[in-house]
Design a protein around this motif. Structure first.
Motif, PDB file in Angstrom:
ATOM      1  N   PRO A  54     121.410 -22.012  97.219  1.00  0.00           N
ATOM      2  CA  PRO A  54     121.150 -21.266  95.975  1.00  0.00           C
ATOM      3  C   PRO A  54     121.509 -22.058  94.715  1.00  0.00           C
ATOM      4  N   GLU A  55     122.376 -23.082  94.859  1.00  0.00           N
ATOM      5  CA  GLU A  55     122.747 -23.870  93.679  1.00  0.00           C
ATOM      6  C   GLU A  55     121.587 -24.704  93.150  1.00  0.00           C
ATOM      7  N   LEU A  56     120.505 -24.823  93.944  1.00  0.00           N
ATOM      8  CA  LEU A  56     119.336 -25.595  93.498  1.00  0.00           C
ATOM      9  C   LEU A  56     118.395 -24.783  92.614  1.00  0.00           C
ATOM     10  N   LEU A  57     118.742 -23.524  92.351  1.00  0.00           N
ATOM     11  CA  LEU A  57     117.943 -22.722  91.413  1.00  0.00           C
ATOM     12  C   LEU A  57     118.286 -23.201  90.001  1.00  0.00           C
ATOM     13  N   ARG A  58     117.453 -24.099  89.480  1.00  0.00           N
ATOM     14  CA  ARG A  58     117.763 -24.786  88.230  1.00  0.00           C
ATOM     15  C   ARG A  58     116.583 -24.702  87.265  1.00  0.00           C
ATOM     16  N   PRO A  59     116.858 -24.884  85.967  1.00  0.00           N
ATOM     17  CA  PRO A  59     115.780 -24.799  84.978  1.00  0.00           C
ATOM     18  C   PRO A  59     114.664 -25.813  85.182  1.00  0.00           C
ATOM     19  N   SER A  60     114.947 -26.900  85.895  1.00  0.00           N
ATOM     20  CA  SER A  60     113.904 -27.909  86.120  1.00  0.00           C
ATOM     21  C   SER A  60     112.754 -27.386  86.964  1.00  0.00           C
ATOM     22  N   GLN A  99     115.972 -21.178  79.590  1.00  0.00           N
ATOM     23  CA  GLN A  99     116.552 -22.469  79.900  1.00  0.00           C
ATOM     24  C   GLN A  99     115.511 -23.333  80.597  1.00  0.00           C
ATOM     25  N   CYS A 100     115.469 -24.597  80.240  1.00  0.00           N
ATOM     26  CA  CYS A 100     114.514 -25.503  80.879  1.00  0.00           C
ATOM     27  C   CYS A 100     114.966 -26.930  80.630  1.00  0.00           C
ATOM     28  N   SER A 101     114.803 -27.786  81.643  1.00  0.00           N
ATOM     29  CA  SER A 101     115.189 -29.189  81.481  1.00  0.00           C
ATOM     30  C   SER A 101     114.158 -29.966  80.676  1.00  0.00           C
ATOM     31  N   ALA A 102     112.944 -29.416  80.547  1.00  0.00           N
ATOM     32  CA  ALA A 102     111.893 -30.085  79.786  1.00  0.00           C
ATOM     33  C   ALA A 102     112.024 -29.721  78.312  1.00  0.00           C
ATOM     34  N   PRO A 103     111.414 -30.513  77.425  1.00  0.00           N
ATOM     35  CA  PRO A 103     111.459 -30.166  76.000  1.00  0.00           C
ATOM     36  C   PRO A 103     110.887 -28.781  75.715  1.00  0.00           C
ATOM     37  N   ARG A 104     109.827 -28.396  76.429  1.00  0.00           N
ATOM     38  CA  ARG A 104     109.254 -27.066  76.231  1.00  0.00           C
ATOM     39  C   ARG A 104     109.890 -26.060  77.192  1.00  0.00           C
ATOM     40  N   PHE A 123     108.159 -34.042  82.716  1.00  0.00           N
ATOM     41  CA  PHE A 123     109.313 -33.218  82.427  1.00  0.00           C
ATOM     42  C   PHE A 123     110.562 -33.845  83.026  1.00  0.00           C
ATOM     43  N   PRO A 124     111.612 -34.084  82.229  1.00  0.00           N
ATOM     44  CA  PRO A 124     112.777 -34.838  82.690  1.00  0.00           C
ATOM     45  C   PRO A 124     113.752 -33.979  83.474  1.00  0.00           C
ATOM     46  N   MET A 125     114.522 -34.615  84.361  1.00  0.00           N
ATOM     47  CA  MET A 125     115.589 -33.953  85.089  1.00  0.00           C
ATOM     48  C   MET A 125     116.755 -34.919  85.144  1.00  0.00           C
ATOM     49  N   SER A 126     117.889 -34.542  84.652  1.00  0.00           N
ATOM     50  CA  SER A 126     118.998 -35.480  84.515  1.00  0.00           C
ATOM     51  C   SER A 126     119.849 -35.533  85.760  1.00  0.00           C
ATOM     52  N   THR A 127     120.544 -36.664  85.942  1.00  0.00           N
ATOM     53  CA  THR A 127     121.459 -36.814  87.057  1.00  0.00           C
ATOM     54  C   THR A 127     122.559 -35.774  86.990  1.00  0.00           C
TER      55      THR A 127
END
Length: 677
Positions: free
Chosen positions: A139-145, A172-177, A41-45
């Protein structure tokens, strides 16, 4: 999902550095793009920086120390190339490559990336206390990844509810699924229910356009809901408002719903699905839905439509074997083309051999399937049976027995072959007397075992053991051949058998090649019809025997024997021969190590358009250098490379380089030279 990356050479300190660093034309560090995947699962810069669009991506655990050393290296390199620059400028350019404004911000981005990476690991390990502490502080690290780590890896309802309670959007999710796809894939209806309660969309699509319900499409090897967890997930999604289309209803094994849609709109019978472009018959065949397949056939569905046919789909299916057989029978009765080449030139029999059971392959063979058909990888169905990870252990031996030998339908013919293999001359002669037509009959062998050259063989051809069936010949093989010839074997059978004996290794290894050749020629076979085959297959002792028996050498034979003058005369006589006409003599010369003949055949100045180019593939696979490597012909390999033969050329059949061919064929001397030519 594989990481197409390569570890940085040599020891290092700190976290993972960027991969494959190099300089670009603008003195920027052209750091090869490593997609920062974790469990696929990808996570972008951009998640870290929120700034410029990055041209490069940081790995999961980037190291500022490594980047600092890289910047200094680039400064030294620029100076050595006469392009002096400053460390600050190079650091600034590196930062811009990673999508941030300056070096200081890149440092903060790296720290954030390291903390985010640790957080994802904690989520994946279901470490609730660590996740709570980190999110309280950052809290800013709560991300879709975090969704793939929470659901796909940890499979944790508690972690999922924690992230939902913190406000993480389930859509929302950083991965395709998306999160729902992970819950369905992991068979977790409790997580599915939690996501739906917090607003997850039941028809949300992934990067390829598939909804959570489409995961039952067999995309991951499934064939509809198979257990209670699957059925509960389907019920939850439908209750939440999921709207399956026709193809999804078929994949869900909801035959009546699918029939209702088709009856309401008959045009859908010929429509392609919006995801992979499958026709309803394709999906119904793969699901082995007997009722739906019959309905579609009765209402005009084309059983041979599409790049991959319905018969191909049902043979690769993991559905119930009994239902698969019934569907196959329906398709064959409706005119399904049993030898139709589908994806990568594979046929239904290729997949039947891989998936099983034996009854599926037997049905195809009885309908005329060719077990000698090769796909784009150069493999016959028997290869997939031998290497299949899904074929049941109890099915492997009978499947191999079915595909590894000619499929002879005539019991008397089969008994004669058995007697021949056993060296039982008495029984063989008895069968020949009891069945007078055996010596002139051809085996009804619809599988085309070994391909065209052994199609519908005469009984006498089995004397040659070519193609290899048992791997040896009985000591009285000449007497057995004599019994068949004396019973009336025709001249055609003798000529074909002569070619098989001359070109086969088993006859030579059994010490019977010369004696068989001599007997067959004395019985009336024409020696010239076999000499080319012997030369092409490297059976040079057989070539000499045939020449002594009166065979006339053609250009292939002359090439294998190193008769340059004969080759030149044949070339001159042929005139403007096409290069492909010289492939077989060139191959024979390479195999025999006849450098002078190779040089003659590839002399472009002398033969103009007729010469074989040094980079041309010959004999359907591999350049001349590939073949020199495989036969261990170092002198020829050296000459070819000197003429410009490409070392990195890849053949179409195996996608291998000349070095790969040498290594595969255990030609160590050539392999060693090709590594450092």
């Amino acid at each position: 999902m594989s990481l197409r990356t390569r570890a940085h050479p040599g020891p290092r300190k700190g976290f993972n550095p960027p991969f494959n660093c190099s300089t670009s034309n603008h003195s920027l560090p052209g750091i090869a793009d490593r997609r920062a995947y974790k469990e696929g699962f990808p996570m972008s810069t951009a998640e870290y920086s929120g700034g410029l669009s990055p041209r490069r991506q940081l790995p999961d655990n980037p190291s500022r120390e490594y980047l600092r050393k890289e910047a200094k290296r680039l400064v030294r390199l620029a100076a050595a190339e006469g392009r002096p620059t400053t460390l600050a400028r190079v650091q600034h350019e590196i930062a811009r490559e990673y999508g941030v404004a300056n070096w200081a911000e890149l440092g903060r981005t790296i720290v954030g990336a390291q903390v985010a990476s640790v957080l994802r690991e904690a989520v994946a390990c279901n470490d609730i206390p660590h996740v709570v502490r980190t999110l309280d502080a950052r809290p800013e690290l709560l991300r879709p990844s975090l969704w793939p780590a929470a659901i796909f890896q940890a499979k944790s309802l508690e972690m999922t509810e924690l992230l939902l309670a913190r406000g993480l959007d389930p859509n929302q999710c950083s991965a395709p699924r998306k999160s729902l796809h992970f819950a369905v894939d992991r068979k977790r209806p409790d997580i599915t229910a939690a996501l739906l309660r917090h607003g997850a969309k039941p028809d949300v699509t992934d990067g390829e356009g598939f909804t959570p319900l489409d995961l039952y499409a067999g995309l991951a090897g499934g064939y509809g809901p198979t257990d209670a967890a699957d059925r509960e997930n389907v019920a939850l999604l439908l209750a939440a408002g999921a709207q399956p289309n026709l193809w999804t209803w078929i994949r869900l094994a909801e035959t009546e719903r699918a029939l209702a849609i088709l009856r309401g709109d008959p045009e859908l019978i010929h429509a392609a699905s919006p995801d992979l472009g499958f026709l309803p018959l394709h999906v119904a065949a793969r699901m082995a839905d007997v009722v739906l397949v019959q309905y579609l056939i009765d209402n005009g569905a084309d059983v041979n439509a599409g790049e991959n046919t319905a018969l191909w789909f049902v043979c690769q299916s993991g559905a119930d074997p009994k239902r698969r057989l019934r569907v196959m029978e329906m398709l064959l009765r409706a005119g399904a083309q049993v030898n139709r080449a589908c994806e990568e030139n594979s046929t239904a029999l290729h997949y039947a051999a891989w998936r099983g059971p034996v009854a599926v392959a037997e049905l195809l063979l009885s309908a005329g399937a060719q077990n000698g058909a090769m796909d784009d990888s150069g493999h016959r169905p028997v290869y997939y049976a031998r290497h299949s990870p899904v074929l049941a252990p109890a099915e492997k031996a009978p499947m191999l027995a079915l595909l590894e030998a000619p499929r002879i339908l005539d019991p008397a013919f089969s008994a004669a072959v058995t007697a021949l293999d056993a060296g039982d001359e008495t029984e063989l002669r008895r069968l020949l007397r009891a069945h007078p037509g055996l010596s002139t009959a051809r085996a009804e062998e619809p599988g085309w075992y070994a391909g065209q050259y052994f199609r519908q063989p005469f009984l006498l051809e089995f004397v040659a053991e070519n193609p290899v069936r048992k791997g040896s010949l009985p000591g009285n093989i000449v007497d057995l051949a004599r019994a068949i010839v004396e019973a009336g074997a025709p001249r055609e059978a003798m000529d074909k058998t002569l070619g098989l004996v001359a070109s086969g290794r088993v006859a030579r290894e059994s010490g019977a090649q010369a004696a068989l050749l001599q007997y067959l020629v004395s019985a009336g076979a024409e020696p010239s019809c076999a000499v080319r085959a012997a030369a092409s297959h490297g059976e040079f002792a057989a070539v000499q025997v045939l020449l002594e028996l009166g065979a006339v050498a053609d250009i292939v034979t002359a090439a294998a024997l190193g008769r340059v003058e004969d080759v030149e005369r044949a070339m001159a006589k042929a005139g403007e021969a096409a290069p492909q006409e010289l492939e077989e003599p060139l191959h024979a010369a390479i195999r025999a190590g006849q450098l002078a003949v190779v040089q003659c055949l590839m002399d472009g100045e002398r033969w103009h358009g007729s010469a074989v180019p040094v980079s041309k593939e010959i004999m359907h696979a591999g350049t001349p250098l590939h073949h020199a490597a495989s036969f261990g012909q170092l002198e020829i390999a050296r000459w070819l490379v000197a003429q410009g033969a490409p070392l990195d050329a890849r053949d179409r059949q195996y996608n291998g380089t000349p070095l790969g061919w040498a290594e595969h064929c255990k030609q160590d001397a050539v392999a060693q030279w090709l590594r450092t030519p």
